[in-house]
Design a protein around this motif. Structure first.
Motif, short mmCIF file in Angstrom:
data_model
loop_
_atom_site.label_atom_id
_atom_site.label_comp_id
_atom_site.label_asym_id
_atom_site.label_seq_id
_atom_site.Cartn_x
_atom_site.Cartn_y
_atom_site.Cartn_z
N PHE A 54 37.22 36.97 45.61
CA PHE A 54 37.20 38.39 45.25
C PHE A 54 36.27 39.21 46.15
CE2 PHE A 54 39.79 37.54 41.73
CZ PHE A 54 40.16 38.74 41.15
N ASN A 55 35.61 38.55 47.09
CA ASN A 55 34.79 39.23 48.10
C ASN A 55 33.68 40.11 47.49
OD1 ASN A 55 36.56 38.06 49.93
ND2 ASN A 55 37.79 39.92 50.15
N HIS A 117 44.26 39.63 43.93
CA HIS A 117 42.94 39.49 44.54
C HIS A 117 42.98 40.11 45.93
CE1 HIS A 117 44.97 35.67 45.88
NE2 HIS A 117 44.45 36.06 47.05
N PRO A 118 41.83 40.52 46.45
CA PRO A 118 41.81 41.16 47.77
C PRO A 118 42.13 40.17 48.88
CG PRO A 118 39.58 40.80 46.97
CD PRO A 118 40.49 40.46 45.83
N PRO A 119 42.51 40.66 50.07
CA PRO A 119 42.80 39.74 51.18
C PRO A 119 41.56 38.98 51.60
CG PRO A 119 42.72 42.02 51.93
CD PRO A 119 42.70 42.06 50.44
N HIS A 120 41.79 37.75 52.06
CA HIS A 120 40.68 36.90 52.46
C HIS A 120 40.00 37.50 53.70
CE1 HIS A 120 38.42 33.32 53.64
NE2 HIS A 120 38.64 32.87 52.42
N CYS A 121 38.67 37.45 53.70
CA CYS A 121 37.93 38.07 54.80
C CYS A 121 38.23 37.40 56.13
CB CYS A 121 36.42 38.00 54.52
SG CYS A 121 35.90 39.14 53.21
N ALA A 122 38.61 36.15 56.12
CA ALA A 122 38.87 35.44 57.38
C ALA A 122 40.12 35.97 58.07
CB ALA A 122 39.03 33.94 57.12
N PRO A 132 37.72 43.91 45.65
CA PRO A 132 38.87 44.11 44.78
C PRO A 132 39.04 45.58 44.40
CG PRO A 132 37.03 43.23 43.52
CD PRO A 132 36.61 43.23 44.96
N ASN A 133 40.29 46.00 44.21
CA ASN A 133 40.52 47.35 43.70
C ASN A 133 40.39 47.34 42.18
OD1 ASN A 133 43.03 46.41 42.59
ND2 ASN A 133 44.04 46.79 44.56
N GLY A 134 40.55 48.52 41.59
CA GLY A 134 40.34 48.64 40.15
C GLY A 134 41.29 47.78 39.33
N GLN A 136 42.84 44.95 40.28
CA GLN A 136 42.51 43.53 40.44
C GLN A 136 41.28 43.16 39.62
OE1 GLN A 136 42.11 43.62 44.68
NE2 GLN A 136 44.27 43.07 45.08
N LEU A 137 40.26 43.99 39.71
CA LEU A 137 39.05 43.71 38.95
C LEU A 137 39.30 43.80 37.45
CD1 LEU A 137 36.08 42.98 39.34
CD2 LEU A 137 35.53 45.42 39.32
N GLY A 138 40.13 44.76 37.04
CA GLY A 138 40.45 44.90 35.63
C GLY A 138 41.21 43.69 35.09
N PHE A 139 42.13 43.14 35.90
CA PHE A 139 42.88 41.95 35.48
C PHE A 139 41.93 40.76 35.31
CE2 PHE A 139 45.87 38.48 35.65
CZ PHE A 139 47.03 39.01 35.10
N LEU A 140 41.00 40.62 36.26
CA LEU A 140 40.02 39.54 36.17
C LEU A 140 39.14 39.70 34.93
CD1 LEU A 140 38.49 37.10 37.45
CD2 LEU A 140 37.05 38.78 38.60
N LEU A 141 38.65 40.92 34.70
CA LEU A 141 37.78 41.16 33.55
C LEU A 141 38.53 40.96 32.24
CD1 LEU A 141 35.76 44.30 34.76
CD2 LEU A 141 35.00 41.91 34.66
N THR A 142 39.83 41.23 32.23
CA THR A 142 40.62 40.96 31.02
C THR A 142 40.63 39.47 30.70
OG1 THR A 142 42.03 42.88 31.46
CG2 THR A 142 42.88 41.20 29.95
N GLY A 143 40.83 38.64 31.75
CA GLY A 143 40.78 37.19 31.55
C GLY A 143 39.42 36.75 31.05
#
Length: 589
Positions: A54-55, A117-122, A132-134, A136-143
């Protein structure tokens, strides 16, 4: 003569519970084991997942995890209230297990679905490395939120629900309860060991999707085990909010604070016939006598027409209610001692990893033990000791002392508290040697976080970790059993959540000690006790400080233990119930 068939049903008419403790254990232990494997497998490597997938910045990720862990440890109090007051432990556990499964599936999706999830930094330039955008982060926080719901129900109820399967009125049932507490902790440490080794390896070296799918599958198996045993479980029904009764006693005692305590309170206080099929009748005790005033009858209008119930429960309470509140107040000082005892355990899960990083971790040529894996030695000691203690040591001690558990719960907790002090002293001595070797002899290079690697073998850390594991085997296991047995039966879910509330307190207190010592020892031109490079600090002083605090806490615990009175049962009421059910014989006069 009145026909008993036409009389209204009473508490005594309830069907007798069929305890199937041994038969129910495969489902209970299976549910416990797979639930712990799933939960710990998801959470133990969360820091790495948030920073690499999630960077997130390390500070942001650490803050998120601390808030989430703290919420998970506090949520069992709400789960306990809902269970004891409204839903019962079976329904609460079932709902919470499903919530945990949903949470793990959602978190697995954040790794499996690229858009979550956001693109890998590599794959991008460092400047374009985005978080992460809102959504993506919201989906993670829901879990993570579903996992909080699951923790609130599971952590508060699983221990008490397992113990509910044994008949506390029989010798075999009492022994079964004692063994269950030991094996409960055994499954916890077993799950920790597997999660810290196998599941973490899959997540880091194979695939995050597979590594997070495994805990989800394990949680599904946990749900399956739980519901398959549905027909043979003993399901204790809730009897209303226990917190309301506590508040009523306090309110009534405050309103009647000006009254004089009676000379014979056990005879003068309001003591109606005991009708609860769940909560045992408690005899009068002379501790916290100021609460007795809540059960003083000042005028006849305080009672209903039949004289068996208070007209206003906020003005008059029964002696039983008062004694239940006394049980809670007696436990609180013991619980407070357990919070400081666990601070020593927390240190072995943090600074010991840094010690391992700056020690020689080579086991054989070409292989080094991962620094984080050293924590397994503590769990290994606990896991090996519990079956030895339960199957070999307790039966032999029982023959001498005549006690079900060999020694009392407070004695076991005292041994655990003392061993935690010894573990801190050993930790300080080992760190003194590690630092001395690093500064005085040729070293093995630099650690990943900076600082010279000592030529001292990291296996020198094993004794302190083993001592910590043994201290938990005595202290933490005894605390679980102590809270369960000493709380009123209608608050056993609350009792089960106390251990997690204590863990939250230990983590907060440990963080405070680190911050306070960091600020107190940092001076211009001098490195403080806890720097990034341990060779330039004095970590051993920090360990010795905790040992001194632990020794003071041990003395405090001894004072509390000598003052404590174990919860008793009114044998007269028990014998009456047994006679009515045909189970017992009258005691000789």
């Amino acid at each position: 003569m009145e026909n008993p068939q036409n009389s209204p049903p009473t508490e005594e008419a309830e069907p007798k519970k069929k305890y199937r403790g041994i038969k129910a254990m495969p489902y209970i232990i299976g549910n416990e084991t797979f639930e712990k494997l799933g939960t710990i497998g998801t959470s133990t490597n969360l820091m790495v997942y948030l920073t690499t997938v999630f960077n997130l910045k390390r500070v942001t990720a650490a803050t998120l995890i601390n808030v989430w862990n703290g919420t998970c440890n506090l949520s069992p109090m709400l789960g306990a209230f809902l269970s004891d007051a409204y839903f019962g432990r079976f329904k609460t556990l079932g709902f919470a297990s499903i919530a945990s499964f949903i949470g793990m599936v959602l978190i697995m999706f954040t790794a499996a679905v690229p858009k979550l999830h956001p693109p890998h930094c590599a794959t991008t330039s460092e400047a374009a490395c985005t978080g992460p955008n809102g959504y993506q982060l919201g989906f993670l926080l829901t879990g993570l939120g579903f996992l909080v719901i699951g923790a609130g129900g599971i952590r508060s109820c699983n221990l008490a629900f397992g113990a509910d399967q044994f008949d506390p009125g029989t010798e075999s049932g009492k022994k079964g309860i004692n063994s269950f507490f030991n094996w409960y902790f055994f499954t916890f440490t077993f799950a920790m060991m597997v999660a810290l080794t196998l599941i973490v390896w899959v997540q880091v070296d194979v695939s995050w999707t597979l590594g997070l799918a495994i805990p989800a599958v394990l949680m599904f198996l946990s749900c399956a085990f739980f519901f398959v045993g549905n027909r043979i479980y003993v399901k204790v029904k809730p009897e209303g909010s226990p917190f309301s009764s506590v508040a009523q006693v306090v309110a009534a005692a405050v309103k009647k604070r000006g009254l004089k305590s009676p000379n014979e309170p056990d005879r003068c206080l309001f003591n109606p016939p005991h009708s609860s099929s769940l909560v045992s009748k408690l005899p009068y005790t002379d501790q916290f006598r100021f609460l007795d005033k809540a059960a003083i009858i000042t005028e006849t209008e305080e009672l209903t027409a039949d004289g068996k119930s208070p007209a206003n429960p906020w003005h008059l309470c029964s002696m039983q209610q008062v004694e239940e509140v006394k049980c809670i107040l007696r436990v609180i000082p013991i619980w407070a001692a357990g919070v400081l005892f666990s601070v020593a355990v927390v240190q072995q899960q943090t600074f010991v990893v840094v010690q391992a990083l700056q020690s020689d971790r080579t086991l054989w040529k070409g292989f080094q033990i991962p620094a984080a894996s050293f924590i397994v030695f503590s769990m290994l000691a606990l896991t090996l000791w519990i079956p030895i203690y339960d199957r070999l040591i307790v039966p032999s001690i029982r023959k001498t002392t005549g006690r079900e558990g060999g020694i009392t719960l407070l004695q076991r907790m005292g041994i655990g508290a003392f061993l935690s002090v010894v573990a801190m002293v050993v930790s300080g001595a080992v760190e003194t040697r590690r630092r001395g070797v690093a500064l005085g002899e040729p070293t093995l290079g630099s650690a990943a976080g900076g600082g010279r690697v000592s030529a001292m073998s990291a296996l020198w850390l094993v004794p302190q970790l083993m001592l910590t594991g043994l201290s938990e085997a005595f202290g933490a296991v005894a605390q679980l059993e102590f809270y369960y047995k000493q709380f009123p039966e209608n608050m056993r879910s609350v009792a089960g959540s106390l251990i997690f509330l204590g863990m939250a307190g230990s983590n907060y207190l440990s963080g405070f000690l680190v911050s306070a010592i960091h600020g107190a020892t940092e001076r211009p031109g001098r490195v403080h006790w806890l720097p990034e490079d341990l060779n330039q600090g004095r970590l051993e002083y920090f360990y010795f400080t905790i040992a001194v605090l632990g020794l003071g806490n041990f003395v405090y615990f001894l004072v509390c233990a000598s003052w404590y009175r174990y919860k008793a049962v009114d044998r007269t009421v028990v014998e009456e119930i047994e006679l009515e059910s045909g189970k017992g014989k009258p005691s000789p006069v």
